[in-house]
Design a protein around this motif. Structure first.
Motif, PDB file in Angstrom:
ATOM      1  N   UNK A 140       1.073  -1.131   0.256  1.00  0.00           N
ATOM      2  CA  UNK A 140      -0.005   0.083   0.113  1.00  0.00           C
ATOM      3  C   UNK A 140       0.775   1.227  -0.021  1.00  0.00           C
ATOM      4  N   UNK A 141       1.524   1.553   0.692  1.00  0.00           N
ATOM      5  CA  UNK A 141       2.328   2.500   1.292  1.00  0.00           C
ATOM      6  C   UNK A 141       3.519   2.684   1.472  1.00  0.00           C
ATOM      7  N   UNK A 142       3.447   1.422   2.031  1.00  0.00           N
ATOM      8  CA  UNK A 142       5.203   0.936   2.062  1.00  0.00           C
ATOM      9  C   UNK A 142       5.087  -1.149   1.597  1.00  0.00           C
ATOM     10  N   UNK A 189       4.514   3.829  -5.181  1.00  0.00           N
ATOM     11  CA  UNK A 189       4.705   2.402  -6.337  1.00  0.00           C
ATOM     12  C   UNK A 189       6.313   2.756  -5.767  1.00  0.00           C
ATOM     13  N   UNK A 190       7.249   3.122  -4.339  1.00  0.00           N
ATOM     14  CA  UNK A 190       8.326   3.574  -4.495  1.00  0.00           C
ATOM     15  C   UNK A 190       8.469   2.285  -3.981  1.00  0.00           C
ATOM     16  N   UNK A 191       8.408   2.209  -3.046  1.00  0.00           N
ATOM     17  CA  UNK A 191       9.286   0.841  -2.524  1.00  0.00           C
ATOM     18  C   UNK A 191       8.552  -0.822  -2.942  1.00  0.00           C
ATOM     19  N   UNK A 192       7.455  -0.884  -3.211  1.00  0.00           N
ATOM     20  CA  UNK A 192       7.510  -1.937  -3.865  1.00  0.00           C
ATOM     21  C   UNK A 192       8.016  -2.607  -5.016  1.00  0.00           C
ATOM     22  N   UNK A 214      -1.582   6.968  -7.853  1.00  0.00           N
ATOM     23  CA  UNK A 214       0.218   7.242  -6.875  1.00  0.00           C
ATOM     24  C   UNK A 214       0.403   8.004  -7.677  1.00  0.00           C
ATOM     25  N   UNK A 215       2.556   9.092  -7.596  1.00  0.00           N
ATOM     26  CA  UNK A 215       2.965   9.819  -7.425  1.00  0.00           C
ATOM     27  C   UNK A 215       3.613   8.745  -7.766  1.00  0.00           C
ATOM     28  N   UNK A 216       4.892   9.991  -8.941  1.00  0.00           N
ATOM     29  CA  UNK A 216       5.891   9.301  -9.394  1.00  0.00           C
ATOM     30  C   UNK A 216       6.994   8.310  -8.788  1.00  0.00           C
ATOM     31  N   UNK A 217       7.915   7.550  -9.759  1.00  0.00           N
ATOM     32  CA  UNK A 217       9.409   6.668  -8.390  1.00  0.00           C
ATOM     33  C   UNK A 217      10.013   8.096  -8.744  1.00  0.00           C
ATOM     34  N   UNK A 218      11.340   7.684  -7.646  1.00  0.00           N
ATOM     35  CA  UNK A 218      12.146   8.883  -7.604  1.00  0.00           C
ATOM     36  C   UNK A 218      13.105   8.415  -8.702  1.00  0.00           C
ATOM     37  N   UNK A 219      13.908   9.928  -9.495  1.00  0.00           N
ATOM     38  CA  UNK A 219      15.050   9.570 -10.000  1.00  0.00           C
ATOM     39  C   UNK A 219      15.716   7.974 -10.041  1.00  0.00           C
ATOM     40  N   UNK A 220      15.843   7.671  -8.609  1.00  0.00           N
ATOM     41  CA  UNK A 220      17.268   6.821  -8.650  1.00  0.00           C
ATOM     42  C   UNK A 220      16.391   5.269  -8.606  1.00  0.00           C
TER      43      UNK A 220
END
Length: 261
Positions: A140-142, A189-192, A214-220
């Protein structure tokens, strides 16, 4: 008694419609092309009854996705009356591993999570049938939980707080734990995707089951994903909200399949 229950369920209009929907979803997953150019196949020869989860038919796989029919599934398992596929010439299909990201945020509640679990179950069954590694990551959020099925038959899960504290599960319990996942919380979406990247192998694909909110992924993370895609990784997004084809979804997906629930 078993025949009476089976006939009552099979003759239900709602059950027949559910079968039609599930059949289309299984077809969607079978449409994902193999990375192997010369993979062998098996010949389906009919149905029998038993308790072999590895040869479970889609009809009974679907029962695990709904609390209303879950008890029926376990009753069939205990009494060895599951619908089991009979096959001739079963061989390793040589396909790559799959990493499934299953969105269990609050916005996925209701029909969306019902069908997403059906699809996750179909993927898990297909990996068992085809001797493929499979990882299912719920989030979800993580990241919430990670379920791992190795083609050597081992399976286990761990909570997001530690990869070291794993709990071994047989295939039956693995199915049940995935189907028991509940929806709550926000979405990230970042953590999954970071967790998915950790589990990727050279021949892996990602199947992303989400409503896209959800928001965008980090650049990394985005850069890492793009490098992997250049090396052959494919991200198949199954979108449960036809109106949420965002820039993020488009940028991380090789293919977007919209499902109307």
């Amino acid at each position: 008694m078993r025949d009476g229950i089976r006939n009552r369920i099979s003759n239900s209009p709602d059950f027949k419609e559910l079968l039609n929907q599930m059949g289309r979803m299984v077809d969607i997953m079978n449409s994902i092309p193999s990375k192997s150019k010369d993979s062998d196949q098996f010949e389906f020869s009919g149905l029998t009854y038993g308790d072999d989860i590895g040869r479970l038919s889609p009809v009974d796989t679907m029962d695990l996705a709904s609390p209303e029919t879950e008890d029926l599934f376990y009753y069939k398992y205990i009494t060895s009356s599951l619908s089991i596929e009979e096959r001739n010439g079963i061989k390793d299909l040589g396909r790559g591993s799959l990493v499934v990201l299953l969105d269990t945020s609050g916005s996925m509640s209701g029909d969306n999570i019902f069908w997403a679990k059906c699809l996750a179950g179909a993927v898990l069954k297909g990996c068992i049938d085809e001797n493929r590694d499979c990882v299912i990551i719920t989030f979800n959020g993580h990241v919430k939980n990670t379920f791992v099925l190795n083609k050597n038959g081992d399976s286990y899960f761990y909570h997001h707080t530690s990869r070291k504290n794993t709990e071994k599960l047989n295939k039956m319990r693995l199915f049940r734990r995935v189907m028991d996942e509940s929806c709550r919380g926000g979405t990230c979406f970042e953590s999954p995707f970071k967790e998915a990247i950790f589990h990727l192998k050279k021949d892996s694909d990602i199947i992303f089951l989400t409503d896209g909110h959800a928001s965008e992924l980090s650049k990394e993370t985005s850069d890492s994903l793009n490098l992997l895609k250049e090396d052959g990784l494919r991200v198949w997004t199954i979108l449960f909200d036809e109106q949420s084809t965002t820039k993020t979804i488009k940028s991380l997906s090789n293919e977007i399949i919209k499902i109307s629930t």
